[in-house]
Design a protein around this motif. Structure first.
Motif, PDB file in Angstrom:
ATOM      1  N   ALA A 148     -76.075  85.007   0.848  1.00  0.00           N
ATOM      2  CA  ALA A 148     -74.647  84.974   0.508  1.00  0.00           C
ATOM      3  C   ALA A 148     -73.835  84.463   1.713  1.00  0.00           C
ATOM      4  O   ALA A 148     -72.917  83.655   1.550  1.00  0.00           O
ATOM      5  CB  ALA A 148     -74.170  86.366   0.088  1.00  0.00           C
ATOM      6  N   SER A 149     -74.188  84.920   2.912  1.00  0.00           N
ATOM      7  CA  SER A 149     -73.487  84.482   4.131  1.00  0.00           C
ATOM      8  C   SER A 149     -73.717  83.001   4.414  1.00  0.00           C
ATOM      9  O   SER A 149     -72.827  82.306   4.905  1.00  0.00           O
ATOM     10  CB  SER A 149     -73.974  85.295   5.341  1.00  0.00           C
ATOM     11  N   ILE A 207     -66.821  88.693   3.865  1.00  0.00           N
ATOM     12  CA  ILE A 207     -66.952  87.416   4.571  1.00  0.00           C
ATOM     13  C   ILE A 207     -65.713  87.158   5.435  1.00  0.00           C
ATOM     14  O   ILE A 207     -65.749  86.369   6.382  1.00  0.00           O
ATOM     15  CB  ILE A 207     -67.189  86.275   3.538  1.00  0.00           C
ATOM     16  N   VAL A 210     -71.123  84.834  -5.410  1.00  0.00           N
ATOM     17  CA  VAL A 210     -70.142  84.696  -4.317  1.00  0.00           C
ATOM     18  C   VAL A 210     -69.496  83.308  -4.327  1.00  0.00           C
ATOM     19  O   VAL A 210     -68.372  83.148  -3.859  1.00  0.00           O
ATOM     20  CB  VAL A 210     -70.729  84.996  -2.913  1.00  0.00           C
ATOM     21  N   LEU A 211     -70.201  82.299  -4.883  1.00  0.00           N
ATOM     22  CA  LEU A 211     -69.597  80.962  -5.006  1.00  0.00           C
ATOM     23  C   LEU A 211     -68.841  80.815  -6.320  1.00  0.00           C
ATOM     24  O   LEU A 211     -68.251  79.776  -6.594  1.00  0.00           O
ATOM     25  CB  LEU A 211     -70.657  79.871  -4.865  1.00  0.00           C
ATOM     26  N   ARG A 212     -68.880  81.847  -7.151  1.00  0.00           N
ATOM     27  CA  ARG A 212     -68.064  81.956  -8.362  1.00  0.00           C
ATOM     28  C   ARG A 212     -68.285  80.823  -9.359  1.00  0.00           C
ATOM     29  O   ARG A 212     -67.375  80.140  -9.769  1.00  0.00           O
ATOM     30  CB  ARG A 212     -66.581  82.016  -7.970  1.00  0.00           C
ATOM     31  N   ARG A 243     -60.061  81.790   5.354  1.00  0.00           N
ATOM     32  CA  ARG A 243     -60.871  81.942   6.566  1.00  0.00           C
ATOM     33  C   ARG A 243     -60.670  80.812   7.585  1.00  0.00           C
ATOM     34  O   ARG A 243     -61.626  80.168   8.005  1.00  0.00           O
ATOM     35  CB  ARG A 243     -62.354  82.041   6.175  1.00  0.00           C
ATOM     36  N   LEU A 261     -71.726  80.846   1.963  1.00  0.00           N
ATOM     37  CA  LEU A 261     -70.284  80.941   2.273  1.00  0.00           C
ATOM     38  C   LEU A 261     -69.991  80.454   3.686  1.00  0.00           C
ATOM     39  O   LEU A 261     -68.852  80.442   4.131  1.00  0.00           O
ATOM     40  CB  LEU A 261     -69.780  82.377   2.080  1.00  0.00           C
ATOM     41  N   ARG A 262     -71.044  80.071   4.414  1.00  0.00           N
ATOM     42  CA  ARG A 262     -70.922  79.402   5.715  1.00  0.00           C
ATOM     43  C   ARG A 262     -70.156  80.223   6.760  1.00  0.00           C
ATOM     44  O   ARG A 262     -69.207  79.755   7.356  1.00  0.00           O
ATOM     45  CB  ARG A 262     -70.250  78.041   5.521  1.00  0.00           C
ATOM     46  N   CYS A 263     -70.629  81.460   6.977  1.00  0.00           N
ATOM     47  CA  CYS A 263     -70.022  82.335   7.986  1.00  0.00           C
ATOM     48  C   CYS A 263     -71.073  82.659   9.048  1.00  0.00           C
ATOM     49  O   CYS A 263     -71.969  83.474   8.813  1.00  0.00           O
ATOM     50  CB  CYS A 263     -69.533  83.624   7.314  1.00  0.00           C
ATOM     51  N   GLY A 265     -76.072  75.582  -1.617  1.00  0.00           N
ATOM     52  CA  GLY A 265     -74.814  75.275  -0.925  1.00  0.00           C
ATOM     53  C   GLY A 265     -74.662  73.840  -0.463  1.00  0.00           C
ATOM     54  O   GLY A 265     -73.556  73.403  -0.141  1.00  0.00           O
ATOM     55  N   GLY A 278     -68.015  88.876  -1.501  1.00  0.00           N
ATOM     56  CA  GLY A 278     -67.078  87.854  -1.980  1.00  0.00           C
ATOM     57  C   GLY A 278     -65.687  88.350  -2.300  1.00  0.00           C
ATOM     58  O   GLY A 278     -64.756  87.548  -2.413  1.00  0.00           O
TER      59      GLY A 278
END
Lengths: 106, 106, 106, 106, 106, 106
Positions: free
Chosen positions: D41-42, B82, E44-46, B46, D45-47, D79, E79
């Protein structure tokens, strides 16, 4: 903007911000080492705002360009070429910070 | 900007940039395959700047839209929703690249 | 284990698995190129199980060690030294795959 | 822009978009819970684009600021401080969304 | 092991652990919703250990398999396929958790 | 295993390994600071093998437990609770390293 967040009626967010500030205070490690850790962690996680914040603080702590570039080279090699756009912006930010603080030579 | 970085007095950063360029040169794999690998790696990680760079190179290497979209679909499925905002910008960039290079039909 | 997942009463998960299989089938790009994209995407995202899966498929598709190492070198340079432990395990897996398929020379 | 992507001659991308829409529809879990899952989740994942999308949907689903901040606090703690710039922009977006929908009090 | 960490002479780590526990307590959102947010964020961060932890808590909170699989499907689609090995292990863990708690039917 | 990689007929991989070694040598910054940067970068990127490697080197460089835990606390706060399983394993590794090197008191 931090003020807006701190006004927010959420105790956990406010506590996290307090903890985040505390993490960079003098302790077993000196403040300048902790800021350099914050810079490299921000670089490998590729967060421009975080990089700028720690770069400003690292300049305040008196690091030379050679030292900051060397810390960035560690971040680049750990994080790979995907870090390059952030490294470019970090170097541009560093140039601006030095320009702001350099004595007027005219 | 690369020039500014290459001027920087840090040997490891300069060596990394040299190695990064060398990685996409002809070898056991052809150049066009390597650029497609770079595109999909950039998509799943990304990084918009990296995606744009490899997209320009992939268009230069002669890939069709169908081939590039298919490579992007692999990146989308590996990386998940994402990736979508980056895929959108990649398709907009591809449209611009095609518009720039299309023959004048007036 | 995939069977257990596919038995699971969740339509979206089953559809995602179908889409994931479809993504690596022949299309505008040949199957072997798509598997190489899957390998490098898995390497930069640092997923050992995914790397092993695509490595097995890449060997089936007839790639040489030189080609696979070169694809891995792109992944290493994009993803950085954090990829190294996964690269080591990938090379060990590749050695095992070659040993299994090599003719008995005794 | 979604239209441009959906026009694109790639079946896997179109199928992924259909699956992505389906994932947030009513099922074993109610729609509002699913949107909150998408938001957190977003965030981790920093989107930013994804955060904005799910924040708009969460406001439509009737969540209060206290509930949304609490979901964000989970994302922040999972996070880490690297999430902070995205949290700031999320709170600014939330303020704008509330301003747009609040009754005119003049 | 948490005890070993909490014994450690570092106040910030201990404070972070306290904040992490507090984040999943009853607040504007109910405990079960917060645990589901933790599960999807972990997916999602696995992080397998984190997934297992929140899966155990989600089962304690009374979620059905259908609800948990649906939450996982959101995580999978956000993810991408890189999440699949973690989803497989999550489903195996869920099967074990159900086996442990199911009544003896012999 | 590094030997196996260095034997591999791929020049870029060998050059990357040489560059990776060079990055932690004495320069504008002392070796011990660079190793601490490597430790925190590995922690926030959640790579156990990398954390162990830099932890061994940091112990060799003479850091105390208080200093190493403080560096880890920066990594934990930057990277969030998703880092916790790696922090646990790091502390267990540190305990082992201290046990190996402590004088026999019997």
């Amino acid at each position: 903007m931090n003020e807006r967040i701190l006004e927010a009626e959420n105790l956990e967010i406010r506590r996290f911000f307090a903890l985040d500030s505390r993490a960079y205070e003098e302790g077993a490690l000196p403040v300048n080492t902790k800021e350099l850790l914050g810079l490299v962690a921000s670089l490998v996680l590729r967060c421009d705002d975080c990089i700028t914040y720690h770069l400003v603080r690292c300049v305040e702590e008196g690091y030379t360009d050679a030292e900051l570039l060397e810390a960035c080279s560690v971040g680049l090699i750990v994080g790979g070429s995907i870090v390059i756009p952030h490294l470019r912006r970090a170097i541009a930010t560093l140039d601006e910070l030095r320009a702001e603080t350099s004595p007027d030579v005219s």
